[in-house]
Structure formats: structure tokens, C-alpha cells
Scaffold this motif. Structure first.
Motif, PDB file in Angstrom:
ATOM      1  N   ALA A  90      -1.007 -25.902 -30.001  1.00 42.64           N
ATOM      2  CA  ALA A  90       0.331 -26.035 -29.424  1.00 42.64           C
ATOM      3  C   ALA A  90       0.686 -24.849 -28.531  1.00 42.64           C
ATOM      4  CB  ALA A  90       1.386 -26.193 -30.521  1.00 42.64           C
ATOM      5  N   THR A  91       0.006 -23.711 -28.699  1.00 47.08           N
ATOM      6  CA  THR A  91       0.285 -22.567 -27.824  1.00 47.08           C
ATOM      7  C   THR A  91      -0.008 -22.898 -26.362  1.00 47.08           C
ATOM      8  OG1 THR A  91      -1.927 -21.643 -28.214  1.00 47.08           O
ATOM      9  CG2 THR A  91      -0.145 -20.877 -29.649  1.00 47.08           C
ATOM     10  N   LYS A  92      -0.793 -23.941 -26.117  1.00 50.24           N
ATOM     11  CA  LYS A  92      -1.121 -24.319 -24.742  1.00 50.24           C
ATOM     12  C   LYS A  92       0.085 -24.893 -23.989  1.00 50.24           C
ATOM     13  CE  LYS A  92      -6.027 -25.151 -25.664  1.00 50.24           C
ATOM     14  NZ  LYS A  92      -7.119 -26.161 -25.707  1.00 50.24           N
ATOM     15  N   ILE A  93       1.123 -25.313 -24.710  1.00 50.98           N
ATOM     16  CA  ILE A  93       2.321 -25.815 -24.028  1.00 50.98           C
ATOM     17  C   ILE A  93       3.498 -24.868 -24.178  1.00 50.98           C
ATOM     18  CG2 ILE A  93       1.602 -28.233 -24.216  1.00 50.98           C
ATOM     19  CD1 ILE A  93       3.717 -28.563 -26.444  1.00 50.98           C
ATOM     20  N   ALA A  94       3.271 -23.685 -24.781  1.00 51.84           N
ATOM     21  CA  ALA A  94       4.374 -22.740 -24.981  1.00 51.84           C
ATOM     22  C   ALA A  94       4.979 -22.319 -23.648  1.00 51.84           C
ATOM     23  CB  ALA A  94       3.891 -21.520 -25.762  1.00 51.84           C
ATOM     24  N   GLY A  95       4.135 -22.030 -22.663  1.00 55.85           N
ATOM     25  CA  GLY A  95       4.640 -21.614 -21.359  1.00 55.85           C
ATOM     26  C   GLY A  95       5.410 -22.707 -20.667  1.00 55.85           C
ATOM     27  N   TRP A  96       5.000 -23.949 -20.891  1.00 52.00           N
ATOM     28  CA  TRP A  96       5.699 -25.083 -20.292  1.00 52.00           C
ATOM     29  C   TRP A  96       7.064 -25.275 -20.943  1.00 52.00           C
ATOM     30  CZ3 TRP A  96       5.925 -30.493 -22.209  1.00 52.00           C
ATOM     31  CH2 TRP A  96       6.486 -31.355 -21.271  1.00 52.00           C
ATOM     32  N   LEU A  97       7.138 -25.159 -22.269  1.00 46.93           N
ATOM     33  CA  LEU A  97       8.416 -25.278 -22.962  1.00 46.93           C
ATOM     34  C   LEU A  97       9.354 -24.128 -22.599  1.00 46.93           C
ATOM     35  CD1 LEU A  97       7.221 -26.377 -26.528  1.00 46.93           C
ATOM     36  CD2 LEU A  97       8.373 -27.794 -24.823  1.00 46.93           C
ATOM     37  N   LEU A  98       8.781 -22.981 -22.213  1.00 40.18           N
ATOM     38  CA  LEU A  98       9.583 -21.832 -21.817  1.00 40.18           C
ATOM     39  C   LEU A  98      10.516 -22.178 -20.665  1.00 40.18           C
ATOM     40  CD1 LEU A  98      10.158 -18.764 -21.906  1.00 40.18           C
ATOM     41  CD2 LEU A  98       8.170 -18.441 -20.428  1.00 40.18           C
ATOM     42  N   GLY A  99      10.084 -23.087 -19.789  1.00 41.92           N
ATOM     43  CA  GLY A  99      10.891 -23.455 -18.635  1.00 41.92           C
ATOM     44  C   GLY A  99      11.898 -24.562 -18.898  1.00 41.92           C
ATOM     45  N   SER A 100      12.076 -24.933 -20.151  1.00 47.02           N
ATOM     46  CA  SER A 100      12.952 -26.063 -20.480  1.00 47.02           C
ATOM     47  C   SER A 100      14.429 -25.680 -20.442  1.00 47.02           C
ATOM     48  CB  SER A 100      12.612 -26.594 -21.879  1.00 47.02           C
ATOM     49  OG  SER A 100      11.291 -27.051 -21.945  1.00 47.02           O
ATOM     50  N   ARG A 101      15.267 -26.706 -20.350  1.00 44.30           N
ATOM     51  CA  ARG A 101      16.721 -26.536 -20.396  1.00 44.30           C
ATOM     52  C   ARG A 101      17.130 -26.092 -21.801  1.00 44.30           C
ATOM     53  NH1 ARG A 101      20.795 -30.801 -17.575  1.00 44.30           N
ATOM     54  NH2 ARG A 101      22.759 -30.255 -18.596  1.00 44.30           N
ATOM     55  N   LYS A 102      18.149 -25.229 -21.889  1.00 41.05           N
ATOM     56  CA  LYS A 102      18.564 -24.648 -23.164  1.00 41.05           C
ATOM     57  C   LYS A 102      20.079 -24.661 -23.274  1.00 41.05           C
ATOM     58  CE  LYS A 102      14.623 -21.465 -22.834  1.00 41.05           C
ATOM     59  NZ  LYS A 102      14.147 -21.979 -21.533  1.00 41.05           N
ATOM     60  N   ALA A 103      20.573 -24.596 -24.520  1.00 40.45           N
ATOM     61  CA  ALA A 103      22.013 -24.537 -24.753  1.00 40.45           C
ATOM     62  C   ALA A 103      22.331 -23.419 -25.740  1.00 40.45           C
ATOM     63  CB  ALA A 103      22.526 -25.871 -25.291  1.00 40.45           C
ATOM     64  N   TYR A 104      23.472 -22.768 -25.510  1.00 46.93           N
ATOM     65  CA  TYR A 104      23.891 -21.635 -26.332  1.00 46.93           C
ATOM     66  C   TYR A 104      25.378 -21.733 -26.656  1.00 46.93           C
ATOM     67  CZ  TYR A 104      19.683 -19.393 -24.384  1.00 46.93           C
ATOM     68  OH  TYR A 104      18.397 -19.102 -23.989  1.00 46.93           O
ATOM     69  N   GLU A 105      25.764 -21.083 -27.762  1.00 53.65           N
ATOM     70  CA  GLU A 105      27.153 -20.744 -28.010  1.00 53.65           C
ATOM     71  C   GLU A 105      27.253 -19.233 -27.892  1.00 53.65           C
ATOM     72  OE1 GLU A 105      30.352 -20.815 -31.627  1.00 53.65           O
ATOM     73  OE2 GLU A 105      29.272 -22.687 -31.224  1.00 53.65           O
ATOM     74  N   ALA A 106      28.124 -18.779 -27.012  1.00 56.59           N
ATOM     75  CA  ALA A 106      28.232 -17.351 -26.726  1.00 56.59           C
ATOM     76  C   ALA A 106      29.632 -16.860 -27.042  1.00 56.59           C
ATOM     77  CB  ALA A 106      27.920 -17.087 -25.255  1.00 56.59           C
ATOM     78  N   GLU A 107      29.723 -15.624 -27.537  1.00 59.72           N
ATOM     79  CA  GLU A 107      30.999 -14.959 -27.765  1.00 59.72           C
ATOM     80  C   GLU A 107      31.106 -13.794 -26.791  1.00 59.72           C
ATOM     81  OE1 GLU A 107      32.829 -14.140 -31.876  1.00 59.72           O
ATOM     82  OE2 GLU A 107      32.083 -12.175 -31.226  1.00 59.72           O
ATOM     83  N   VAL A 108      32.187 -13.767 -26.022  1.00 62.62           N
ATOM     84  CA  VAL A 108      32.361 -12.777 -24.964  1.00 62.62           C
ATOM     85  C   VAL A 108      33.645 -11.994 -25.212  1.00 62.62           C
ATOM     86  CG1 VAL A 108      32.677 -12.419 -22.477  1.00 62.62           C
ATOM     87  CG2 VAL A 108      31.125 -14.207 -23.304  1.00 62.62           C
ATOM     88  N   LYS A 109      33.508 -10.669 -25.241  1.00 69.70           N
ATOM     89  CA  LYS A 109      34.672  -9.778 -25.415  1.00 69.70           C
ATOM     90  C   LYS A 109      35.107  -9.271 -24.047  1.00 69.70           C
ATOM     91  CE  LYS A 109      37.531  -6.979 -27.630  1.00 69.70           C
ATOM     92  NZ  LYS A 109      38.705  -7.508 -28.373  1.00 69.70           N
ATOM     93  N   LEU A 110      36.349  -9.543 -23.685  1.00 72.20           N
ATOM     94  CA  LEU A 110      36.891  -9.104 -22.408  1.00 72.20           C
ATOM     95  C   LEU A 110      37.462  -7.693 -22.529  1.00 72.20           C
ATOM     96  CD1 LEU A 110      38.836 -12.356 -21.418  1.00 72.20           C
ATOM     97  CD2 LEU A 110      36.494 -11.717 -20.785  1.00 72.20           C
ATOM     98  N   GLY A 111      37.481  -6.977 -21.400  1.00 70.50           N
ATOM     99  CA  GLY A 111      38.144  -5.674 -21.352  1.00 70.50           C
ATOM    100  C   GLY A 111      37.230  -4.481 -21.420  1.00 70.50           C
ATOM    101  N   ALA A 112      35.928  -4.691 -21.603  1.00 74.65           N
ATOM    102  CA  ALA A 112      34.998  -3.556 -21.677  1.00 74.65           C
ATOM    103  C   ALA A 112      33.620  -3.981 -21.195  1.00 74.65           C
ATOM    104  CB  ALA A 112      34.911  -3.017 -23.108  1.00 74.65           C
ATOM    105  N   THR A 113      32.967  -3.094 -20.464  1.00 80.98           N
ATOM    106  CA  THR A 113      31.568  -3.293 -20.081  1.00 80.98           C
ATOM    107  C   THR A 113      30.711  -2.287 -20.836  1.00 80.98           C
ATOM    108  OG1 THR A 113      31.832  -1.799 -18.181  1.00 80.98           O
ATOM    109  CG2 THR A 113      32.121  -4.164 -17.781  1.00 80.98           C
TER     110      THR A 113
END
Length: 305
Positions: A60-83
Motif C-alpha cells: 500500500a505504500t506504493k499509493i501513499a504519494g498519490w493519496l497525499l494529493g487528495s482532497r482533505k477536510a479539517y476543523e480549525a480553531e483560530v484565535k484572533l488578536g495575536a500573531t
């Protein structure tokens, strides 16, 4: 637990990566627990990120690079007011600014330019390599890091929760997109700065509703024996579920087995496909050209079912 022996395991494990581990640390821990002789992951998650990390074992490692380019979804938490220096909680605060009075229209105006095909500058603290050296290594040395911009795809970006100066976002994006950079750009658009305080990967195509396995699940299964462990590993074809299946007859199987292109005829749909032999064995990740010729992109050396 007795010392585990390593052997040939071919398949995909949908790991729920825990907080605090690098992707490679999570991979190596899972690989040892499963007893797989060979393994790889399909794209890094930062140590502060959790969620789906597909691990590929054996063939299955032979398709790892191909799966790397797949579409992905995330839930992100972002704090405003500071970098911060790293664009997330790991870094030092660089600047703080007051957060404007937020309303839906203001937030939407800040999010809108970050959707679609956009130009993004990845974080200086990232695994992108320049002259063979990851950028984060240069940044930690105190070297000036010039990060080139890149075009990425953001298919969906919307607020799913808000509490004070913290926003929760749903993000669907293509390969190479940094959610940390989206947080920075959102803060810049709002004029107050921002950084990422939490990130969870929800799915990676084609694993859109993944039944994830934790490292604790694997440890518990390892106490029982090899069968429960191997039951956690999906077959390779699970990673090909979103592309067409090409079933070869006996003559075509022999041709492909010799490494030769296989004429499928003008009616064959062009594009990438999974290729199965007449004995039911997954033989290759292939591609059918416009002329109906099937060619192998990656061949699999798997036993017959």
C-alpha cells in the motif's frame, strides 16, 4: 507484551493521530504495534493537530504519494488578536492588536478572498524543503527564511462556531494547503492578526466517513493477538474506492503481468483506475489513455485471494 515480530502486511490503517506526536512518531508506533515490516504515511499532520492520518503498510505504500494529493477536510480553531512566529500555539507571540467588533458580514468579507484557487505563503516553520533542508530547521537556527508563495485550492471555508475572539472553521482544501496560513490570512483581512490554536483532520479522500483507530485501540488489540490487529487494516483497494475499477480477462491479465500496455478499446473511460486480474487479485493502479490503452502507474505484488 512479548517482543513483536515484523512481517508483510499490505493495507491501510486509518489512524486517529493523537495530540503531541509528529506524523512519523505516530506511524512508527502504529507500525510496531501492528507488526508491519514496511510503512509510510500520506501527508504530515503537525504535532498540535489530531485526526485522520492514513497509514500505508507493505504494498500500500506504493499509493501513499498519490493519496497525499487528495482532497482533505479539517476543523480549525483560530484565535484572533495575536500573531505568533509559527502561526500556531507553539510559537512566541509577535504582535497583539485589538479585535474589531465582529459580525457575520465582516467575517464573511474576510473569508471570501480565501476561497477557491488562491495564492498562499506557507509558514516559515514548515516541512517544505529548500536545498534539501526543511524550512523549520532553518527557522529554528535563526536564519532568514524566504518562503515562496504557491497556488492552492480551498473548496470550502466557513465559520461553524464563535466564542469571543475565537472562531471555529470548517475547511475543505486540496494538497499543499496550510490551514495555519489560512488563519494568518484571515487575521490580516480582519486587521487584527490571528493564529491557529487547534486543528483536527476530519477526512481525506476517499475516506470521507472514516472509522478511525487510536493508538490505544491498537495497544488493546495487540494484547489479544495478531488477528484483531490485522482486522484494523483495510485492504489496499479501499484507497482506490473513488476511481473506476477495471476487470481484466485471462488474456489481458497475462499481458499486464508481463508489464505490457493493455488495449481496452475505444469505449474505455480515460483516467486513473484500479486494475484487477481474472483471479480477483488487485494488480495495479493504472491509467487509461484517450486511445483506450491501459498502462500501469504502480504495480502491486500481492498474493491471489
Amino acid at each position: 507484551m512479548s517482543r513483536r515480530t515484523f512481517h508483510d502486511i499490505h493495507g491501510i490503517l486509518l489512524l486517529d493521530k493523537p495530540l503531541g506526536l509528529s506524523s512519523n512518531q505516530a506511524l512508527q508506533t502504529a507500525r510496531r504495534l501492528v507488526g508491519a515490516a514496511k510503512g509510510g504515511h500520506t501527508g504530515s499532520l503537525d504535532p498540535l493537530a489530531t485526526g485522520l492520518l492514513p497509514l500505508c503498510f507493505g504494498e500500500a505504500t506504493k499509493i501513499a504519494g498519490w493519496l497525499l494529493g487528495s482532497r482533505k477536510a479539517y476543523e480549525a480553531e483560530v484565535k484572533l488578536g495575536a500573531t505568533t512566529t509559527t502561526a500556531d500555539l507553539e510559537g512566541d507571540i509577535v504582535e497583539t492588536r485589538p479585535v474589531p467588533e465582529l459580525d457575520d458580514a465582516l467575517i464573511e468579507a474576510a473569508l471570501a478572498p480565501l476561497r477557491g484557487r488562491i495564492t498562499q505563503v506557507p509558514p516559515a516553520y514548515s516541512a517544505i524543503k529548500q536545498d534539501g533542508v526543511p524550512l523549520y530547521v532553518r527557522a529554528r537556527r535563526g536564519e532568514a527564511v524566504d518562503v515562496p508563495s504557491r497556488e492552492v485550492d480551498v473548496y470550502r471555508l466557513e465559520v461553524i462556531g464563535r466564542a469571543g475572539d475565537t472562531l471555529r472553521l470548517h475547511v475543505e482544501c486540496g494538497s499543499g494547503t496550510y490551514v495555519r496560513s489560512l488563519a494568518v490570512d484571515l487575521g490580516a483581512n480582519l486587521g487584527c492578526g490571528a493564529h491557529l490554536t487547534g486543528l483536527r483532520r476530519l477526512w481525506v479522500e476517499p475516506f470521507m466517513a472514516p472509522a478511525m483507530v487510536t493508538l490505544d485501540d491498537l495497544r488493546a488489540a495487540a494484547e489479544t493477538g495478531p488477528d484483531p490487529l490485522e482486522a484494523c487494516v483495510l485492504p489496499i483497494d479501499a484507497g482506490l474506492a473513488h476511481i473506476p475499477r477495471v476487470q481484466l480477462d485471462a488474456a489481458q491479465t497475462r499481458v499486464l503481468g508481463f508489464g505490457q500496455p493493455v488495449p481496452l478499446g475505444a469505449g474505455a473511460a480515460p483516467g486513473r483506475c484500479g486494475v484487477w486480474g481474472d483471479d480477483g487479485r488487485l494488480m495495479a493502479l493504472g491509467e487509461v489513455g484517450p486511445e483506450g490503452i491501459l498502462r500501469v502507474l504502480r504495480g502491486f505484488n500481492l498474493p491471489a485471494p
